[in-house]
Motif scaffolding. Structure first.
Motif, mmCIF file in Angstrom:
data_model
loop_
_atom_site.group_PDB
_atom_site.id
_atom_site.type_symbol
_atom_site.label_atom_id
_atom_site.label_comp_id
_atom_site.label_asym_id
_atom_site.label_seq_id
_atom_site.Cartn_x
_atom_site.Cartn_y
_atom_site.Cartn_z
ATOM 1 N N UNK A 57 1.069 -1.224 -0.086
ATOM 2 C CA UNK A 57 0.081 0.008 0.159
ATOM 3 C C UNK A 57 1.163 1.233 0.059
ATOM 4 N N UNK A 58 1.851 1.283 0.710
ATOM 5 C CA UNK A 58 2.716 2.211 0.715
ATOM 6 C C UNK A 58 3.761 2.612 -0.401
ATOM 7 N N UNK A 59 3.860 1.558 -1.341
ATOM 8 C CA UNK A 59 4.583 1.720 -2.497
ATOM 9 C C UNK A 59 3.652 2.181 -3.385
ATOM 10 N N UNK A 60 2.360 1.579 -3.282
ATOM 11 C CA UNK A 60 1.317 2.104 -4.399
ATOM 12 C C UNK A 60 1.056 3.787 -4.262
ATOM 13 N N UNK A 61 0.987 4.192 -2.847
ATOM 14 C CA UNK A 61 0.918 5.699 -2.584
ATOM 15 C C UNK A 61 1.903 6.320 -3.095
ATOM 16 N N UNK A 62 3.254 5.673 -2.868
ATOM 17 C CA UNK A 62 4.444 6.686 -3.330
ATOM 18 C C UNK A 62 4.369 6.574 -4.937
ATOM 19 N N UNK A 63 4.134 5.565 -5.696
ATOM 20 C CA UNK A 63 4.034 5.585 -6.987
ATOM 21 C C UNK A 63 2.781 6.411 -7.542
ATOM 22 N N UNK A 64 1.867 6.639 -6.884
ATOM 23 C CA UNK A 64 0.702 7.547 -7.304
ATOM 24 C C UNK A 64 1.162 8.882 -7.189
ATOM 25 N N UNK A 65 1.657 9.192 -6.250
ATOM 26 C CA UNK A 65 2.177 10.695 -5.791
ATOM 27 C C UNK A 65 3.398 11.067 -6.752
ATOM 28 N N UNK A 66 4.266 10.088 -7.024
ATOM 29 C CA UNK A 66 5.217 10.321 -7.996
ATOM 30 C C UNK A 66 4.838 10.773 -9.553
ATOM 31 N N UNK A 67 3.846 9.688 -9.812
ATOM 32 C CA UNK A 67 3.129 9.886 -11.270
ATOM 33 C C UNK A 67 2.412 11.433 -11.420
ATOM 34 N N UNK A 68 2.049 11.689 -10.214
ATOM 35 C CA UNK A 68 1.301 13.198 -10.446
ATOM 36 C C UNK A 68 2.421 14.190 -10.213
ATOM 37 N N UNK A 69 3.475 14.110 -9.597
ATOM 38 C CA UNK A 69 4.498 14.918 -9.572
ATOM 39 C C UNK A 69 5.268 15.104 -11.036
ATOM 40 N N UNK A 70 5.281 14.191 -11.683
ATOM 41 C CA UNK A 70 5.928 13.824 -13.052
ATOM 42 C C UNK A 70 5.088 14.772 -14.018
ATOM 43 N N UNK A 71 3.846 14.687 -13.499
ATOM 44 C CA UNK A 71 2.839 15.629 -14.449
ATOM 45 C C UNK A 71 2.813 17.000 -14.545
ATOM 46 N N UNK A 72 3.093 17.236 -13.217
ATOM 47 C CA UNK A 72 3.121 18.909 -12.963
ATOM 48 C C UNK A 72 4.591 19.529 -12.981
ATOM 49 N N UNK A 73 5.756 18.597 -12.977
ATOM 50 C CA UNK A 73 6.803 19.160 -12.903
ATOM 51 C C UNK A 73 7.716 18.589 -14.081
ATOM 52 N N UNK A 74 8.667 19.335 -14.846
ATOM 53 C CA UNK A 74 9.669 18.870 -15.768
ATOM 54 C C UNK A 74 10.412 17.980 -15.111
ATOM 55 N N UNK A 75 10.762 17.008 -16.333
ATOM 56 C CA UNK A 75 11.769 16.004 -15.655
ATOM 57 C C UNK A 75 13.331 16.504 -15.457
ATOM 58 N N UNK A 76 13.503 17.946 -15.818
ATOM 59 C CA UNK A 76 14.912 18.345 -15.565
ATOM 60 C C UNK A 76 14.619 19.105 -14.095
ATOM 61 N N UNK A 77 13.392 19.562 -13.635
ATOM 62 C CA UNK A 77 13.318 20.062 -12.305
ATOM 63 C C UNK A 77 13.198 18.790 -11.380
ATOM 64 N N UNK A 78 12.580 17.723 -11.765
ATOM 65 C CA UNK A 78 12.445 16.647 -10.748
ATOM 66 C C UNK A 78 13.806 16.025 -10.611
ATOM 67 N N UNK A 79 14.616 15.922 -11.791
ATOM 68 C CA UNK A 79 15.979 15.280 -11.546
ATOM 69 C C UNK A 79 16.953 16.162 -10.649
#
Length: 216
Positions: A57-79
């Motif tokens: 469940x924790x991994x699922x929450x982390x993956x969901x949050x990371x997917x949303x973060x990738x949508x609202x942030x550029x790959x460069x900013x995330x890196x």
């Protein structure tokens, strides 16, 4: 049940009786060990099941949050945000003796005790979803380590339970019955020899009495 190939002597009978006592004592000790291993194994399996659900469940929450973060942030900013982590984790591995089984013990150590050190970036130019992802991963990491410890311990205990079960069955169904049958066979053989000896002595006595009577 086949008997052991031994000489039917009183010395061998005494040795077999001593071995039978030892085998029965060993059988009881192994059964107690098997039962205790099984109890601890089942406790670990239950904890393993509950912990696995929490980790997934924790991994699922982390993956969901990371997917949303990738949508609202550029790959460069995330890196850039994740390039230089502030927090570090180390793992100390030791062993614990459980009923003669050495199971692993994992001890997680963090570089700092400050919970905010898991964020290696400023909050001005990053998404809150990235914070949620990092927080979720940080929370499940100790549980993930504990899950790995339980998985390995369960496998080791399962192997030892199987070995102990085979030894118990070998003693219960092979060795102890063989000892009992061989002891019974030797006892009957000795009784038969004793009866034969008694019969021969009686015949010799009768012959001696008859011979003495004839001479008189």
């Amino acid at each position: 049940m086949a008997i052991l190939n031994v000489n039917p002597t009183r010395m061998e009978l005494t040795n077999l009786k001593r071995k039978l006592v030892t085998a029965r004592r060993g059988h009881k000790l192994l059964k107690d060990k098997r039962d205790e291993l099984m109890r601890r194994f089942l406790d670990m399996v239950r904890e393993n099941k509950e912990l696995r659900i929490e980790v997934e469940q924790g991994i699922e929450r982390a993956n969901t949050a990371m997917s949303v973060a990738r949508c609202v942030m550029s790959d460069k900013s995330l890196d850039v945000a994740l390039m230089l982590p502030r927090q570090e984790m180390s793992l100390e591995v030791s062993e614990k003796n459980v009923m003669s089984v050495m199971i692993p013990v994992f001890d997680v150590k963090f570089k700092t005790a400050d919970e905010n050190d898991i964020y290696s970036y400023g909050f001005a130019e990053t998404s809150g979803d990235l914070d949620d992802a990092v927080k979720a991963l940080s929370d499940i990491m100790p549980k993930l380590i504990r899950l790995a410890e339980l998985e390995k311990s369960c496998r080791l205990l399962a192997d030892e339970i199987e070995k102990t079960r085979r030894r118990v069955n070998a003693l219960e169904h092979v060795m102890i019955p063989q000892y009992e049958e061989t002891i019974k066979f030797i006892a009957m053989k000795l009784d038969e020899n004793e009866r034969s000896t008694t019969t021969r002595l009686m015949k010799v006595k009768d012959m001696m009495l008859a011979q003495a009577h004839h001479y008189e």
